[in-house]
Enzyme design. Structure first.
Site, PDB file in Angstrom:
ATOM      1  N   GLY A   1       0.837  -1.202   0.000  1.00 14.42           N
ATOM      2  CA  GLY A   1       0.000   0.000   0.000  1.00 14.42           C
ATOM      3  C   GLY A   1       0.872   1.251   0.000  1.00 14.42           C
ATOM      4  O   GLY A   1       1.832   1.321   0.767  1.00 14.42           O
TER       5      GLY A   1
ATOM      6  N   ARG B   1       1.095  -5.013  -5.054  1.00 12.15           N
ATOM      7  CA  ARG B   1       1.290  -6.205  -4.223  1.00 12.15           C
ATOM      8  C   ARG B   1       1.442  -7.346  -5.219  1.00 12.15           C
ATOM      9  O   ARG B   1       0.548  -7.593  -6.010  1.00 12.15           O
ATOM     10  CB  ARG B   1       0.086  -6.420  -3.295  1.00 12.15           C
ATOM     11  CG  ARG B   1      -0.050  -5.322  -2.256  1.00 12.15           C
ATOM     12  CD  ARG B   1      -1.076  -5.679  -1.179  1.00 12.15           C
ATOM     13  NE  ARG B   1      -1.011  -4.756  -0.063  1.00 12.15           N
ATOM     14  CZ  ARG B   1      -1.842  -3.744   0.162  1.00 12.15           C
ATOM     15  NH1 ARG B   1      -2.862  -3.556  -0.663  1.00 12.15           N
ATOM     16  NH2 ARG B   1      -1.708  -2.943   1.188  1.00 12.15           N
TER      17      ARG B   1
ATOM     18  N   ASP C   1       5.222  -4.840   5.950  1.00 11.07           N
ATOM     19  CA  ASP C   1       5.739  -6.177   6.284  1.00 11.07           C
ATOM     20  C   ASP C   1       5.699  -7.170   5.119  1.00 11.07           C
ATOM     21  O   ASP C   1       6.578  -8.025   5.000  1.00 11.07           O
ATOM     22  CB  ASP C   1       5.098  -6.757   7.550  1.00 11.07           C
ATOM     23  CG  ASP C   1       3.584  -6.720   7.525  1.00 11.07           C
ATOM     24  OD1 ASP C   1       3.020  -6.336   6.479  1.00 11.07           O
ATOM     25  OD2 ASP C   1       2.974  -7.090   8.534  1.00 11.07           O
TER      26      ASP C   1
ATOM     27  N   THR D   1       4.312   2.780   5.412  1.00 11.20           N
ATOM     28  CA  THR D   1       2.915   2.336   5.489  1.00 11.20           C
ATOM     29  C   THR D   1       2.180   3.278   6.427  1.00 11.20           C
ATOM     30  O   THR D   1       2.746   3.695   7.442  1.00 11.20           O
ATOM     31  CB  THR D   1       2.769   0.890   6.016  1.00 11.20           C
ATOM     32  OG1 THR D   1       1.407   0.685   6.430  1.00 11.20           O
ATOM     33  CG2 THR D   1       3.651   0.586   7.208  1.00 11.20           C
TER      34      THR D   1
ATOM     35  N   ASP E   1      -0.071   2.516   8.354  1.00 12.28           N
ATOM     36  CA  ASP E   1      -0.585   1.804   9.529  1.00 12.28           C
ATOM     37  C   ASP E   1       0.283   1.924  10.784  1.00 12.28           C
ATOM     38  O   ASP E   1      -0.167   1.642  11.892  1.00 12.28           O
ATOM     39  CB  ASP E   1      -0.773   0.318   9.213  1.00 12.28           C
ATOM     40  CG  ASP E   1      -1.908   0.070   8.236  1.00 12.28           C
ATOM     41  OD1 ASP E   1      -2.639   1.022   7.940  1.00 12.28           O
ATOM     42  OD2 ASP E   1      -2.050  -1.076   7.776  1.00 12.28           O
TER      43      ASP E   1
ATOM     44  N   ASP F   1       2.539   0.008  11.851  1.00 10.46           N
ATOM     45  CA  ASP F   1       2.551  -1.264  12.582  1.00 10.46           C
ATOM     46  C   ASP F   1       3.859  -2.038  12.402  1.00 10.46           C
ATOM     47  O   ASP F   1       3.884  -3.257  12.530  1.00 10.46           O
ATOM     48  CB  ASP F   1       1.358  -2.128  12.130  1.00 10.46           C
ATOM     49  CG  ASP F   1       1.367  -2.391  10.633  1.00 10.46           C
ATOM     50  OD1 ASP F   1       2.117  -1.715   9.907  1.00 10.46           O
ATOM     51  OD2 ASP F   1       0.617  -3.277  10.189  1.00 10.46           O
TER      52      ASP F   1
ATOM     53  N   ARG G   1      -5.805  -2.372   8.916  1.00 12.41           N
ATOM     54  CA  ARG G   1      -6.327  -3.734   8.772  1.00 12.41           C
ATOM     55  C   ARG G   1      -6.049  -4.570  10.022  1.00 12.41           C
ATOM     56  O   ARG G   1      -6.883  -5.311  10.481  1.00 12.41           O
ATOM     57  CB  ARG G   1      -5.651  -4.368   7.557  1.00 12.41           C
ATOM     58  CG  ARG G   1      -6.321  -5.552   7.028  1.00 12.41           C
ATOM     59  CD  ARG G   1      -5.758  -6.035   5.730  1.00 12.41           C
ATOM     60  NE  ARG G   1      -4.457  -5.477   5.381  1.00 12.41           N
ATOM     61  CZ  ARG G   1      -4.023  -5.306   4.142  1.00 12.41           C
ATOM     62  NH1 ARG G   1      -4.803  -5.618   3.141  1.00 12.41           N
ATOM     63  NH2 ARG G   1      -2.830  -4.834   3.894  1.00 12.41           N
TER      64      ARG G   1
HETATM   65  O1  F6P Z   1      -1.548  -1.327   4.716  1.00 10.57           O
HETATM   66  C1  F6P Z   1      -2.055  -0.081   4.470  1.00 10.57           C
HETATM   67  C2  F6P Z   1      -3.524  -0.147   4.196  1.00 10.57           C
HETATM   68  O2  F6P Z   1      -3.941   1.150   3.856  1.00 10.57           O
HETATM   69  C3  F6P Z   1      -4.377  -0.717   5.313  1.00 10.57           C
HETATM   70  O3  F6P Z   1      -4.659   0.195   6.337  1.00 10.57           O
HETATM   71  C4  F6P Z   1      -5.602  -1.141   4.555  1.00 10.57           C
HETATM   72  O4  F6P Z   1      -6.266  -2.155   5.222  1.00 10.57           O
HETATM   73  C5  F6P Z   1      -5.033  -1.650   3.253  1.00 10.57           C
HETATM   74  O5  F6P Z   1      -3.802  -0.985   3.075  1.00 10.57           O
HETATM   75  C6  F6P Z   1      -5.907  -1.426   2.061  1.00 10.57           C
HETATM   76  O6  F6P Z   1      -5.322  -2.027   0.966  1.00 10.57           O
HETATM   77  P1  F6P Z   1      -5.813  -1.826  -0.535  1.00 10.57           P
HETATM   78  O7  F6P Z   1      -5.354  -0.466  -0.975  1.00 10.57           O
HETATM   79  O8  F6P Z   1      -5.152  -2.910  -1.274  1.00 10.57           O
HETATM   80  O9  F6P Z   1      -7.287  -1.904  -0.525  1.00 10.57           O
END
Ligand code: F6P
Length: 328
Positions: free
Chosen positions: A16, A77, A108, A131, A133, A135, A177
């Site tokens: 992300g 990804r 991660d 990120t 998050d 985390d 998430r």
């Molecule tokens: O990991 C970052 C994040 O923004 C999370 O908070 C979220 O759950 C996820 O990516 C969303 O991913 P995508 O953009 O693939 O929907």
């Protein structure tokens, strides 16, 4: 890898995206240039590595990006990189382009890929935590977190205006998430009545009690901030259950979503990204591999990538208590 062998590095963003990734790319490219190390940008994360989507980057290629959200290298990804076949192709591309070290900017998932790749093929890798998050273990803050937090707070402030005008209850879902950092901190900063995060065991009974207590204290509107990864129920389910318990409540749900991932990076994110991008190249020059550059207690530190993946940043328990007390 000894310093003299570090001739050409590749940099990419993966997973992300996060505001400040561009500032990190810029720092990697310019630090490499300072040390006469060639730098190639790999587009679209591991997919670009597999397909040989590389571009030569010099100091001027990264002009005017420090203030831009998103990532100039694009991000993805990659399912293919999870396969041995995919990683073999990626290694062949590294050889073909003379890349002997990689700076991997992401979370991660990105680091897991980097670790496996370096173990299989001996390519020197260093991670940079990017990120929203927050985390990732081994750094106090990840690139993008501060900006996302400010975006969330700005949005919740606006929701508060309309919630107050209409005496409404709002469930506001923020990203995360698996982590509640954005929820907890944006909740405190926006004066939320309650904050629900995956790191804490929540119960619907407790939430109902919070609403009852708030009503007794004369609150006529309220905001509950819910992390996307909250385990008790989805945000819509929470709203439905609350409506059943309190039929008089006028309830709305707002899912903030991907606006949290975009936008001009904050000053804190730009500085963090600049320090980490620089730190990554310094780490590579020292011969470090399979580590992540981070900032802890305002110092550049390197953490084994394995720890960065497996361990987790703990939620500060004081913040949970503060949130509860201040919502009175
Ligand atoms: O990991 C970052 C994040 O923004 C999370 O908070 C979220 O759950 C996820 O990516 C969303 O991913 P995508 O953009 O693939 O929907």
């Amino acid at each position: 890898m000894s310093q003299s062998k570090l001739k050409k590095i590749g940099v990419f963003t993966s997973g992300g995206d996060a505001p400040g990734m561009n500032a990190a790319i810029r720092a990697v490219v310019r630090t490499a240039n300072y040390y006469n190390i060639e730098c190639l940008g790999i587009r679209s994360g591991y997919n670009g590595l597999i397909n040989g989507e590389v571009i030569k980057l010099g100091p001027r290629s990264v002009k005017n990006i420090i203030n831009q959200g998103g990532t100039m290298l694009k991000s993805a990804r990659s399912d293919e990189f999870r396969t041995e076949e995919g990683r073999k192709k990626a290694y062949e591309q590294c050889r073909a382009h003379g890349i002997n070290a990689l700076v991997c900017i992401g979370g991660d998932g990105t680091f897991t890929g980097a670790k496996v790749f370096s173990e299989e093929y001996g390519v020197q890798v260093i991670g940079v935590p990017g990120t929203i998050d927050n985390d990732i273990f081994g750094t106090d803050f990840t690139i993008g977190y501060d900006t996302a937090l400010n975006t969330a707070v700005e949005a919740i402030d606006k929701i508060r205006d309309t919630a107050t005008s209409h005496n409404r209850v709002f469930f506001v879902e923020v990203m995360g998430r698996d982590a509640g950092f954005i929820a907890l901190n944006s909740g405190i900063a926006s004066g939320a009545l309650d904050i629900l995060i995956p790191e804490q065991k929540d119960s619907i009974k407790d939430l109902f009690q919070v609403f009852r207590d708030a009503a007794k204290r004369g609150k006529t509107s309220s905001i509950v901030v819910v992390a996307e990864g909250e385990k008790m129920a989805t945000t819509y389910e929470l709203a439905e259950q609350t409506k059943k318990e309190f039929p008089d409540f006028d309830i709305r749900v707002a899912i903030l979503g991907h606006i949290q991932r975009g936008g001009t990076p904050s000053c804190a994110d730009r500085v963090l990204a600049s320090r980490l991008g620089y730190g990554a190249v310094e780490g590579l020059r020292k011969g470090l591999t399979n580590v992540m550059a981070g900032i802890q207690a305002n110092q550049l530190v390197f953490t084994p990538i394995e720890d960065a993946i497996k361990k987790h940043n703990e939620i500060n328990q004081d913040l949970l208590k503060i949130a509860e007390i201040l919502a009175l």
